[in-house]
Design a protein around this motif. Structure first.
Motif, PDB file in Angstrom:
ATOM      1  N   ASP A 148      -3.095  -3.375  -5.187  1.00  0.00           N
ATOM      2  CA  ASP A 148      -3.467  -3.576  -3.777  1.00  0.00           C
ATOM      3  C   ASP A 148      -2.253  -3.418  -2.871  1.00  0.00           C
ATOM      4  O   ASP A 148      -2.319  -2.765  -1.816  1.00  0.00           O
ATOM      5  N   LYS A 149      -1.132  -4.007  -3.270  1.00  0.00           N
ATOM      6  CA  LYS A 149       0.092  -3.912  -2.471  1.00  0.00           C
ATOM      7  C   LYS A 149       0.575  -2.466  -2.368  1.00  0.00           C
ATOM      8  O   LYS A 149       1.014  -2.016  -1.303  1.00  0.00           O
ATOM      9  N   VAL A 150       0.515  -1.747  -3.476  1.00  0.00           N
ATOM     10  CA  VAL A 150       0.966  -0.353  -3.477  1.00  0.00           C
ATOM     11  C   VAL A 150       0.084   0.492  -2.563  1.00  0.00           C
ATOM     12  O   VAL A 150       0.576   1.319  -1.780  1.00  0.00           O
ATOM     13  N   ASP A 151      -1.235   0.297  -2.635  1.00  0.00           N
ATOM     14  CA  ASP A 151      -2.158   1.017  -1.750  1.00  0.00           C
ATOM     15  C   ASP A 151      -1.763   0.825  -0.292  1.00  0.00           C
ATOM     16  O   ASP A 151      -1.703   1.780   0.491  1.00  0.00           O
ATOM     17  N   LYS A 152      -1.516  -0.427   0.083  1.00  0.00           N
ATOM     18  CA  LYS A 152      -1.256  -0.743   1.484  1.00  0.00           C
ATOM     19  C   LYS A 152       0.124  -0.273   1.926  1.00  0.00           C
ATOM     20  O   LYS A 152       0.305   0.155   3.071  1.00  0.00           O
ATOM     21  N   LEU A 153       1.092  -0.333   1.042  1.00  0.00           N
ATOM     22  CA  LEU A 153       2.451   0.076   1.398  1.00  0.00           C
ATOM     23  C   LEU A 153       2.579   1.586   1.509  1.00  0.00           C
ATOM     24  O   LEU A 153       3.132   2.109   2.484  1.00  0.00           O
ATOM     25  N   ILE A 154       2.068   2.303   0.521  1.00  0.00           N
ATOM     26  CA  ILE A 154       2.314   3.744   0.421  1.00  0.00           C
ATOM     27  C   ILE A 154       1.199   4.560   1.059  1.00  0.00           C
ATOM     28  O   ILE A 154       1.446   5.604   1.667  1.00  0.00           O
ATOM     29  N   GLY A 155      -0.036   4.098   0.931  1.00  0.00           N
ATOM     30  CA  GLY A 155      -1.171   4.841   1.465  1.00  0.00           C
ATOM     31  C   GLY A 155      -1.777   5.769   0.433  1.00  0.00           C
ATOM     32  O   GLY A 155      -1.077   6.541  -0.223  1.00  0.00           O
ATOM     33  N   VAL A 156      -3.091   5.682   0.285  1.00  0.00           N
ATOM     34  CA  VAL A 156      -3.826   6.555  -0.630  1.00  0.00           C
ATOM     35  C   VAL A 156      -5.197   6.816  -0.017  1.00  0.00           C
ATOM     36  O   VAL A 156      -5.863   5.900   0.448  1.00  0.00           O
ATOM     37  N   PHE A 157      -5.605   8.079   0.017  1.00  0.00           N
ATOM     38  CA  PHE A 157      -6.945   8.342   0.538  1.00  0.00           C
ATOM     39  C   PHE A 157      -7.954   8.312  -0.589  1.00  0.00           C
ATOM     40  O   PHE A 157      -7.622   8.511  -1.760  1.00  0.00           O
ATOM     41  N   GLY A 158      -9.201   8.062  -0.238  1.00  0.00           N
ATOM     42  CA  GLY A 158     -10.252   7.983  -1.238  1.00  0.00           C
ATOM     43  C   GLY A 158     -11.497   7.352  -0.655  1.00  0.00           C
ATOM     44  O   GLY A 158     -11.648   7.238   0.564  1.00  0.00           O
ATOM     45  N   VAL A 193     -22.364  15.657 -14.167  1.00  0.00           N
ATOM     46  CA  VAL A 193     -20.969  15.225 -14.068  1.00  0.00           C
ATOM     47  C   VAL A 193     -20.742  14.537 -12.719  1.00  0.00           C
ATOM     48  O   VAL A 193     -21.085  15.084 -11.663  1.00  0.00           O
ATOM     49  N   THR A 194     -20.169  13.356 -12.737  1.00  0.00           N
ATOM     50  CA  THR A 194     -19.872  12.603 -11.519  1.00  0.00           C
ATOM     51  C   THR A 194     -18.814  13.325 -10.693  1.00  0.00           C
ATOM     52  O   THR A 194     -17.845  13.861 -11.237  1.00  0.00           O
ATOM     53  N   VAL A 195     -18.979  13.344  -9.377  1.00  0.00           N
ATOM     54  CA  VAL A 195     -17.969  13.909  -8.472  1.00  0.00           C
ATOM     55  C   VAL A 195     -17.756  12.928  -7.325  1.00  0.00           C
ATOM     56  O   VAL A 195     -18.727  12.437  -6.730  1.00  0.00           O
ATOM     57  N   ILE A 196     -16.483  12.638  -7.023  1.00  0.00           N
ATOM     58  CA  ILE A 196     -16.156  11.772  -5.898  1.00  0.00           C
ATOM     59  C   ILE A 196     -14.948  12.357  -5.161  1.00  0.00           C
ATOM     60  O   ILE A 196     -14.263  13.236  -5.694  1.00  0.00           O
ATOM     61  N   PRO A 197     -14.684  11.902  -3.939  1.00  0.00           N
ATOM     62  CA  PRO A 197     -13.463  12.348  -3.255  1.00  0.00           C
ATOM     63  C   PRO A 197     -12.221  12.002  -4.073  1.00  0.00           C
ATOM     64  O   PRO A 197     -12.160  10.956  -4.737  1.00  0.00           O
ATOM     65  N   SER A 198     -11.252  12.874  -4.011  1.00  0.00           N
ATOM     66  CA  SER A 198     -10.004  12.635  -4.724  1.00  0.00           C
ATOM     67  C   SER A 198      -9.293  11.403  -4.181  1.00  0.00           C
ATOM     68  O   SER A 198      -9.565  10.943  -3.065  1.00  0.00           O
ATOM     69  N   ARG A 199      -8.384  10.869  -4.988  1.00  0.00           N
ATOM     70  CA  ARG A 199      -7.555   9.737  -4.578  1.00  0.00           C
ATOM     71  C   ARG A 199      -6.103  10.168  -4.710  1.00  0.00           C
ATOM     72  O   ARG A 199      -5.574  10.295  -5.820  1.00  0.00           O
ATOM     73  N   MET A 200      -5.484  10.420  -3.556  1.00  0.00           N
ATOM     74  CA  MET A 200      -4.133  10.954  -3.556  1.00  0.00           C
ATOM     75  C   MET A 200      -3.265  10.219  -2.544  1.00  0.00           C
ATOM     76  O   MET A 200      -3.743   9.806  -1.487  1.00  0.00           O
ATOM     77  N   SER A 201      -1.991  10.069  -2.874  1.00  0.00           N
ATOM     78  CA  SER A 201      -1.072   9.348  -1.988  1.00  0.00           C
ATOM     79  C   SER A 201      -0.533  10.289  -0.913  1.00  0.00           C
ATOM     80  O   SER A 201       0.630  10.665  -0.896  1.00  0.00           O
ATOM     81  N   VAL A 202      -1.450  10.660  -0.024  1.00  0.00           N
ATOM     82  CA  VAL A 202      -1.151  11.478   1.148  1.00  0.00           C
ATOM     83  C   VAL A 202      -1.712  10.734   2.353  1.00  0.00           C
ATOM     84  O   VAL A 202      -2.877  10.334   2.357  1.00  0.00           O
ATOM     85  N   VAL A 203      -0.894  10.542   3.380  1.00  0.00           N
ATOM     86  CA  VAL A 203      -1.286   9.736   4.531  1.00  0.00           C
ATOM     87  C   VAL A 203      -2.133  10.580   5.479  1.00  0.00           C
ATOM     88  O   VAL A 203      -1.635  11.502   6.122  1.00  0.00           O
TER      89      VAL A 203
END
Length: 572
Positions: A148-158, A193-203
């Motif tokens: 949770d801390k890493v998500d909030k500090l660095i940012g990840v879309f998804g 096959v399941t498809v979801i939006p990618s999760r990447m550390s791009v702001v």
């Protein structure tokens, strides 16, 4: 060789400036500790005028956009590679392990794919599920607060999907799928096959004053001049220094060994300064190794002492053992419906906008661990090798290109953007027989003994790769795509990449509660040496079917908090 003794002692000496080293440096420095970072390569800042390369044409690159001289990182943005002159490694017993090293401030985080996935609850207890490998001594709930801390500090879309073993986090808005990805979604849904939006550390949305927002230039491999994607220097080290944290950088300095005293406490790191080729020592109350799983194992194995004759912290004999990398195999197809498509800017982020997390139950399959798929294609900037791909497309479509000049350009435009590729990335089983060790007969240019690898895929991984290609073909059939690559057979290991080629190697100093069967504690401290910690992929017990970077970051933060607590208690 004369060793130059240091005059200053730091609270913490960190070897390596990638994901784990950068996170540890930020947390420890912001807690008021003095930190020294040893980095084997030069200083690097993607925003500096001499290295800023975004929005430049491929033909301006010294390598013309090709990867034949140095892998990854267009415009020579990756300092290192599969082979580094003067720094060899070897393979034994038919092994063909490939070791990618990135020697620059920020390490591999400057040119990685930015795929940022949490491990799920099952990923920490695979032994309990399938009887292979070992369980971690920690659970998802132990790591969740740090994810949770890493998500909030660095940012990840998804996007929040509610998938049990693909945990949701704190997400920024994801980019929309591109046209080839919409075709993939159609085929994947037909194949179940399941498809979801990618999760990447791009702001994709502003998160703080230090970071810019992605403007979709698709050039993340060059690292981002506005700091919109995650790299360790941009997002961890520089902000910590700017906030007043004491972080001293020792660049072009290659760690050789960790030194200990008669009380079996680590006192310093010996390193080679590449500039003058002399050996130095840097002292620290706490030593953190974050040089990458294999480099950390090499440093420990080369750290000899009367009580550590087989390497520092190696009383279990397991340093270097249980080395494992993600599996990988890929396929490419031509979509006739996309011929002659309208040309427009379709760059997006520097990677996939969608992906497929593992969607099946391995208990119903003939292999034990899962994989995810990554999708590529579209109207990205052409690179060298593009013409050869066109020839494959034309042959598949039974078309023939002819002539020169305008005719050639017209044909190229007609086929451009009509290709889709799918790559599988899966979990291998950690095995004791896959390992790295010190080669007794080979040293590098600095006189330091090098690593020798012993690694082979098992039937677990081969069957998984075979399933990948079955999935690829089902998806292609669902969208009417024409495969451009043959389905590999058993004689080709079903198309598996060589071990190491996915660059997710982990597990060389695994954590555990029993010192006889592990190298570090659950807080990544060596069982044998109370003030040496590991902050990279070395302590991983298993890999999961996810990329390891987000877990390295979370565990490094957790480890750093533990170090701070132990220092306050005067236990270190």
């Amino acid at each position: 060789m004369e060793i130059k003794k240091p005059t200053k002692k730091y609270d913490v000496v960190i070897v390596g400036s990638g994901a784990g080293g950068g996170m540890a440096a930020k947390v420890l420095a912001e807690a008021g500790l003095s930190v020294a970072i040893l980095e084997a390569g030069p200083f690097f800042d993607p925003a500096a005028p001499e290295t800023k390369t975004q929005m430049r044409w491929p033909w301006e690159s010294p390598r013309r956009g090709a990867g034949t001289t140095r892998a990854f990182g267009d415009f020579d943005m990756a300092y290192g590679g599969w082979e580094i002159e003067g720094q060899p490694y070897t393979n034994d017993n038919g092994s063909d392990f490939r070791w990618f090293r990135s020697q620059m401030l920020g390490g591999r985080t400057n040119h990685w794919g930015r795929i940022s996935l949490r491990f799920g609850p099952d990923d920490f207890r695979r032994y309990s599920i399938d009887g292979l490998g070992a369980d971690w001594p920690i659970s998802y709930e132990d790591v969740k607060p740090y994810y949770d801390k890493v998500d909030k500090l660095i940012g990840v879309f998804g996007s929040k999907e509610g998938l049990r073993n693909e945990p949701d986090g704190f997400f920024l808005p994801p980019p929309k799928p591109r046209l080839h990805e919409l075709y993939y979604i159609k085929g994947a849904r037909k194949a179940g096959v399941t498809v979801i939006p990618s999760r990447m550390s791009v702001v994709t949305k502003a998160i703080n004053k230090d970071r810019g927002v992605c403007f979709f230039c698709r050039q993340c491999a060059r690292s981002c001049a506005v700091y919109a994607d995650f790299s360790s220097g941009s997002c961890l080290i520089f902000p910590a220094q700017k906030a007043g944290g004491q972080i001293d950088l020792f660049t072009n300095c290659m760690a050789r060994s960790v030194e200990t005293n008669e009380e079996h406490v680590a006192t310093a790191v010996s390193y080679i300064n590449k500039n003058d080729r002399r050996e130095y020592q840097i002292r620290g109350r706490v030593i953190v190794l974050a040089a990458s799983a294999c480099s950390t194992a090499r440093i420990l194995l080369n750290s000899k002492a009367p009580r550590h004759s087989e390497g520092l912290g190696n009383s279990s004999g397991l340093i270097g053992k249980y080395l494992h990398d993600s599996t990988g195999s890929s396929s490419m197809a031509f979509i006739p419906q996309l011929m002659g498509r309208k040309m427009y800017n379709e760059d997006g982020v520097g990677g996939l906008h969608i992906y497929s997390p593992w969607w099946l139950d391995n208990k119903k399959l003939d292999f034990p661990r899962g994989y995810h798929t990554e999708i590529w294609g579209g109207l990205g900037m052409p690179s060298y090798g593009f013409g050869g791909m066109h020839l494959k497309m034309q042959e598949a479509a039974r078309q023939r290109i002819g002539g020169y000049g305008r005719k050639l350009k017209e044909e190229a435009r007609r086929f451009y953007g009509a290709v889709i590729g799918i790559s599988g990335r899966g979990e291998s089983v950690a095995m004791k027989d896959n390992y790295c060790e010190i080669d007794p007969n080979v040293v590098d240019e600095f006189g330091v003994p090098v690593l020798r690898f012993n690694y082979k895929w098992s039937d677990h991984e081969r069957k998984q790769a075979q399933h990948m290609h079955q999935t690829f073909q089902e998806i292609y059939a669902g969208i009417g795509a024409i495969p451009l690559t043959e389905v590999p057979g058993a004689d080709q290991d079903f198309g598996l990449n060589k071990p190491g080629e996915i660059i997710h190697e982990v597990g060389t100093a695994r954590m555990g509660n029993d010192p006889r069967d592990s190298v570090t504690t659950a807080y990544q401290r060596l069982h044998d040496v109370k003030n040496v910690f590991l902050a990279d992929g070395a302590p991983f017990v298993s890999q999961a079917d996810k990329n390891p970077t987000w877990t390295i970051l979370a565990l490094s933060w957790r480890m750093a908090d533990h170090i701070i607590d132990q220092l306050k208690k005067q236990a270190l």
